[in-house]
Design a protein around this motif. Structure first.
Motif, PDB file in Angstrom:
ATOM      1  N   SER A 185      -2.983  -4.465   7.092  1.00 26.20           N
ATOM      2  CA  SER A 185      -2.852  -5.059   8.435  1.00 26.20           C
ATOM      3  C   SER A 185      -4.022  -5.994   8.741  1.00 26.20           C
ATOM      4  O   SER A 185      -3.833  -7.059   9.337  1.00 26.20           O
ATOM      5  CB  SER A 185      -2.782  -3.958   9.500  1.00 26.20           C
ATOM      6  OG  SER A 185      -1.744  -3.066   9.188  1.00 26.20           O
ATOM      7  N   ASP A 240       5.976  -1.735  10.195  1.00 27.55           N
ATOM      8  CA  ASP A 240       5.237  -0.470  10.380  1.00 27.55           C
ATOM      9  C   ASP A 240       5.010  -0.310  11.887  1.00 27.55           C
ATOM     10  O   ASP A 240       3.905  -0.013  12.345  1.00 27.55           O
ATOM     11  CB  ASP A 240       3.901  -0.560   9.623  1.00 27.55           C
ATOM     12  CG  ASP A 240       3.135   0.757   9.581  1.00 27.55           C
ATOM     13  OD1 ASP A 240       3.752   1.809   9.869  1.00 27.55           O
ATOM     14  OD2 ASP A 240       1.939   0.738   9.253  1.00 27.55           O
ATOM     15  N   ASP A 259       3.936  -7.265   7.674  1.00 23.72           N
ATOM     16  CA  ASP A 259       3.054  -6.128   7.417  1.00 23.72           C
ATOM     17  C   ASP A 259       3.911  -4.876   7.200  1.00 23.72           C
ATOM     18  O   ASP A 259       4.835  -4.616   7.971  1.00 23.72           O
ATOM     19  CB  ASP A 259       2.118  -5.928   8.611  1.00 23.72           C
ATOM     20  CG  ASP A 259       1.004  -4.945   8.289  1.00 23.72           C
ATOM     21  OD1 ASP A 259       0.646  -4.799   7.100  1.00 23.72           O
ATOM     22  OD2 ASP A 259       0.473  -4.320   9.241  1.00 23.72           O
ATOM     23  N   THR A 317      -0.279  -1.460  13.800  1.00 24.96           N
ATOM     24  CA  THR A 317      -1.627  -2.053  13.816  1.00 24.96           C
ATOM     25  C   THR A 317      -1.576  -3.574  14.019  1.00 24.96           C
ATOM     26  O   THR A 317      -2.315  -4.116  14.847  1.00 24.96           O
ATOM     27  CB  THR A 317      -2.384  -1.730  12.506  1.00 24.96           C
ATOM     28  OG1 THR A 317      -2.316  -0.328  12.276  1.00 24.96           O
ATOM     29  CG2 THR A 317      -3.835  -2.162  12.572  1.00 24.96           C
ATOM     30  N   GLN A 362       3.182   2.793  13.682  1.00 26.63           N
ATOM     31  CA  GLN A 362       1.723   2.715  13.715  1.00 26.63           C
ATOM     32  C   GLN A 362       1.307   1.442  14.455  1.00 26.63           C
ATOM     33  O   GLN A 362       0.417   1.445  15.289  1.00 26.63           O
ATOM     34  CB  GLN A 362       1.153   2.737  12.298  1.00 26.63           C
ATOM     35  CG  GLN A 362      -0.355   2.629  12.281  1.00 26.63           C
ATOM     36  CD  GLN A 362      -0.912   2.947  10.898  1.00 26.63           C
ATOM     37  OE1 GLN A 362      -1.147   4.074  10.533  1.00 26.63           O
ATOM     38  NE2 GLN A 362      -1.098   1.909  10.124  1.00 26.63           N
TER      39      GLN A 362
HETATM   40 MG   LIG Z   1      -1.397  -1.158   8.430  1.00 28.36          MG
END
Ligand SMILES: [Mg+2]
Ligand SMILES: Nc1ncnc2c1ncn2[C@@H]1O[C@H](COP(=O)(O)OP(=O)(O)OP(=O)(O)O)[C@@H](O)[C@H]1O
Length: 260
Positions: A18, A41, A104, A46, A44
């Motif tokens: 990330s 993702d 990502d 990020t 999460q």
């Molecule tokens: Mg990441």
């Protein structure tokens, strides 16, 4: 015009995907290019959060067109995959006008991550400089550190390459880089380098130089800034920051991206 798709991937968590994605995005935007980003993702999140912080902390800044895609919660696996595919291809279509799309992915194997890998024109895999990280790429003999066979992640990339070839797509340019390197030239570093160099030809990736361990990467996140906008922060530039920027420039050059 089809966007050039850059995927950050590795089935190992916390290797810098990330962070590097964000730096590549900001670099491309600084060149006046149209950039789209996809966070597969999203749980999460990020990259999504980094961009949100950038939006709120830096006034009047150019941001990429961003799409976050969550995993389907449907209990029926087939249906879940179908919903995820729909969401993913809709995002790719929405970003079809961009010069670049940066995706990502999570540090584990998910259906969304596989879809992303199959779209990659350039795949960047950051690895921490440790045999623990190397293990997802290749099994190494503990006797003589000779490589034994490619492991789960390398096999996943291989399968996505086949999938792409069957659709007539051009081959994925797979770049492996080491991240969080110690500045000391240790035996561990030398051994890992030897394994990666031997492996590059065998499983078909290019080995880039990567990034040293630098606290600046951790310090920048909350301000939404990257190494490329240090002038806007109230941090005094030091030699470590200059070197980190140089490492980023080397990665960009090594990627040999179109339109740059
Ligand atoms: Mg990441
Ligand atoms: N070169 C570096 N030097 C120091 N810290 C770094 C460096 N690169 C990344 N980090 C830090 O390492 C941690 C993990 O980075 P990041 O979240 O980018 O990894 P990731 O591969 O995306 O993780 P995940 O698999 O969980 O999504 C973060 O705290 C980040 O600030």
């Amino acid at each position: 015009m089809n966007p050039h798709v850059i995927v950050l991937g590795n089935e190992k968590g916390g290797t810098g995907k990330s962070t590097i994605a964000m730096h590549v995005v900001v670099y491309l935007l600084s060149k006046g290019l149209e950039v789209g980003t996809v966070d597969v993702d999203a749980r999460q999140g990020t990259l999504s959060r980094y961009l949100e912080l950038r939006r709120s902390a830096v006034g009047n800044v150019k941001l990429p067109e961003h799409v976050a895609i969550f995993r389907s919660e449907d209990n029926d696996r087939r249906k879940a995959h179908l919903l995820e595919s729909e969401a993913f291809y809709a995002a790719m279509e929405k970003l079809g006008h961009c010069n670049f799309v940066v995706i990502d992915t999570p540090g584990n194997d998910t259906h969304l991550s596989q879809l992303a890998h199959a779209q990659a024109d350039t795949l960047i895999t950051p690895l921490n400089d440790s045999f623990v990280d190397l293990d997802v790429l290749v099994k190494v003999s503990n006797q003589d550190t000779k490589t034994l066979h490619p492991s789960i992640y390398a096999e996943m990339v291989w399968n996505q390459r086949k999938e792409r070839a069957s659709r007539g797509g051009k081959p994925i340019d797979w770049i492996v880089i080491r991240n969080r390197l110690t500045t000391l030239y240790t035996k561990n570093r030398k051994d890992i380098n030897a394994v990666l160099e031997a492996l590059a030809k065998r499983i078909g990736f290019r080995l880039g130089t990567g990034f040293c361990e630098r606290v600046i990467f951790k310090e920048l996140f909350l301000s939404g800034l990257t190494l490329l906008d240090l002038e806007q922060s109230n941090m005094a530039m030091n030699i470590s920051h200059v070197s980190a920027r140089q490492e980023l420039r080397e990665l960009i050059n090594f990627m040999k991206l179109p339109n740059l």
